[in-house]
Structures are given as structure tokens and as C-alpha cells.
Design a protein around this motif. Sequence first.
Motif, PDB file in Angstrom:
ATOM      1  N   PRO A 117       0.720  -0.924   0.435  1.00  0.00           N
ATOM      2  CA  PRO A 117      -0.529  -0.101  -0.200  1.00  0.00           C
ATOM      3  C   PRO A 117       0.646   0.558  -0.079  1.00  0.00           C
ATOM      4  O   PRO A 117       1.418   1.616   0.674  1.00  0.00           O
ATOM      5  N   THR A 123      -6.222   0.010  -4.078  1.00  0.00           N
ATOM      6  CA  THR A 123      -6.431  -0.191  -3.835  1.00  0.00           C
ATOM      7  C   THR A 123      -5.785  -0.212  -1.980  1.00  0.00           C
ATOM      8  O   THR A 123      -4.649   0.111  -1.955  1.00  0.00           O
ATOM      9  N   LYS A 124      -7.279   0.079  -0.393  1.00  0.00           N
ATOM     10  CA  LYS A 124      -6.453   0.172   0.027  1.00  0.00           C
ATOM     11  C   LYS A 124      -5.880  -1.398   1.047  1.00  0.00           C
ATOM     12  O   LYS A 124      -4.719  -1.074   1.784  1.00  0.00           O
ATOM     13  N   ILE A 142      -2.805   5.874  -3.394  1.00  0.00           N
ATOM     14  CA  ILE A 142      -4.687   4.831  -3.102  1.00  0.00           C
ATOM     15  C   ILE A 142      -5.382   5.915  -2.819  1.00  0.00           C
ATOM     16  O   ILE A 142      -6.596   5.841  -3.933  1.00  0.00           O
TER      17      ILE A 142
END
Length: 400
Positions: A132, A143-144, A137
Motif C-alpha cells: 500500500p 486499493t487500500k 490509494i
Amino acid sequence: MKYTKEELINNIMTSIENKSFVKGTISQLLGNYSFDKIILKPVLIKENYLIQMEKFQNKKAFHENISMENISSILEEILDNFKQFLIITTTEELHIIKSKNSFNCKSKTLVKKEVTLTHNREKNYILNPQTPIPFLIELGVMTKEGHITKEKSNKFRQINRYLEFIEDTLKELQRKKLIKDHITVVDFGCGKSYLTFALYHYLKNIKNMKLNVIGLDLKKDVIDHCNAIAKKLNFENLEFLEGNIKDFNKLQNVDLIFSLHACNNATDYSILKGLEMNAKAILAVPCCQSEFNQKINKTSETGLKTYLSPLTKHGILQERFSSLATDALRSLSLELCGYKTQVMEFIDMEHTPKNILIKSIREDFKKEFYIERKNEYDRYINFLGIEPLLNSLIKTYYKI
């Protein structure tokens, strides 16, 4: 050493069956085969030992996994259509040239090589696609959980390709002792600032450099959004400003100027600003080079439109020629202003047709270099039969 086709197939099959086969490269097409180059290598997929066939056509690669039952017939077809072969096993390298009725082989003993059975080679990205990264993000690229979104996969590749150029430029600036541990960067026409945020993240969090980064764009809503993200992520010394490139006067000296897809003459104005601010490096990926296209249409009977009528009578050909002619002038102009310049592919054409990057690093040249380049420049302008805006913008910065 000579082999018949049957003997050669048997030898290759033996190395495949005893799992000593490392790689095979087949080239120089002779027959009517659909592909012009093939690479063979073993892979292990779900506990099945297969031979992956990577076939190349028009610089594109196509993959197919072949079972042990079918590889012999595939080899026979390949040997009928190609002339040159390179077979590598764990202990031997075979260079094979096809003659009329046999295959001439030269063998070289190798220090034992390892067989790699991975299915796909992972791209070694600067940004880890499995970890991450906050700015990715926020921009919807990741995506997270740390996975690249399907709709932004091309953008992720573009970001990493950009950072590769930044990394190379940074090394060159440091090698020439033009910068040390601090860098000032301006991104003209930053837009949604995918690359501006990536640059900041790379310099700050990967290279641990002191920095000052500014993004400039005409759209107020975009600038407000980017400043909000920078504030949320606590990105200090990163600022987004609303304004026109021609009016930018916040800095006097910068290390790096970058412009991505600055439309038409906006790229020329970003080059001008780079010169005005004594930039040590200027990187530009131009877009919509319409100025030359329009001016070529207005040339006289002795101009380029007449001399190159087989090209200029077709709109699409003249448009593409104009784009290349524009970027050639930009490259040459920067050399006359004291920069070592390269023109290269920014990202694969399949992702964007606007894929030419002009990379310029400040250099010290002998006077003879500028005289030679100025003569080349003048011949080029005369050939085109037009007066480019860029010439009037930066001619006072020429070194002669």
C-alpha cells in the motif's frame, strides 16, 4: 558437428525430458511461419512441467504453454521454418545453423546453469505493486489493501516508467555534480498530478532527499484537489499552483523541469521557462504539435508542402511528420542552448501514442559544437520553410 532433423529433435527432447533444458531461441525465419522469433523455456504450472513458447510478431509477444506430448511435433514445425537456433542446457550451449539437408552445430561447454521454472517474470517496478502506497490509494491507482486497480494498471506502468527516467536523470545530475542532496523540481501542466506525487514520494521516501516540488496547472479545481491530497498526506515542500506557464515567476533557479503532454506550444513555453530559470535538466513529453502542421500548409510553392507532396497530400502523414519535425527542432534547440539531449520512447505505443520523451541535461560543449549545430539548425529551418515559435522564444539563449 552435423545433425539430421530427427537427431536434433531427439537431442532437444532428451534435454527436456531429463529437465536439463534451460532455454531455446529460434530466429531467422525461412518459411511461411506466422511469427519471426520464438523463445522456448521450461515452466512449472500447478505441478505440471511444460514448455512455454513465446512467439514474437511485429514487436508483440504471444505465449503458449506446450505439454510434453506435443512438444516434439512443435519442434518439427519450428525446424522446418527457421534457420538459426541457440539451445542452452545446464551444461552446454549449442549454436545451430540450418543448411540444405542438415543442421550444423557448434557446442560450447558451460559452467552449470540453473533451470528457472517460474511461469512469468515479475516486472521490477520502482514502486512495489503489492505494498500500500498512500498517494496511489488517494489517486485511485491502488486499493487500500495494496493492489493495483484494473482500470489504472496502465497509469501505474506510466508512473514507474516516469520514475525510471527520473532515476537516470538524478544519477546523471549527481555524477556531473550539478546537485547533491537537495533538488528543486517544477512540473508544468501537472493535471491530476499522478507523476508529481510519484516524484515527491520517490525523492522523499525512497531517495531520502531534501526537496522542493511545485506543480502548475490552469485548472483551479484540479489544483485545489491536489493541494488537499498533499495536505492530507503531510507532504511538506510540495505545492500546487494555479496559473499559466508563461506567467510563472516563483523561482529563479531550479534543478529539474518536467512537462507531460503540455499541448502544442505549451511545451515550448515550458522549455523557455526552464532556460529562464537556469534548469539543470529539462524533461518533456510533448502533445498535439499542431503549429508546424498549420504553418506547413501556408508555405509557398518552393516550400516543404510542394517538395514533399507525396507526404503532405495525406493529412494523417503530414500530421505525424509535423509532430516528429517539431520534436526534432526542440531537441536541436536545446543542444544550442547548452544541453546534451536524447529523444526516447516514454512508454509503449500501445498505452499512448504521445510517447516521445525529450531528455536534456546541461553540459559544457566546445564552441565548434555549437557552430556545427547552428549550421544544421539553419539548414533544417530552411528546409521546413516556416518560422517556428520556439525559435523566437529561445534564440537569445543560444550559446553562439
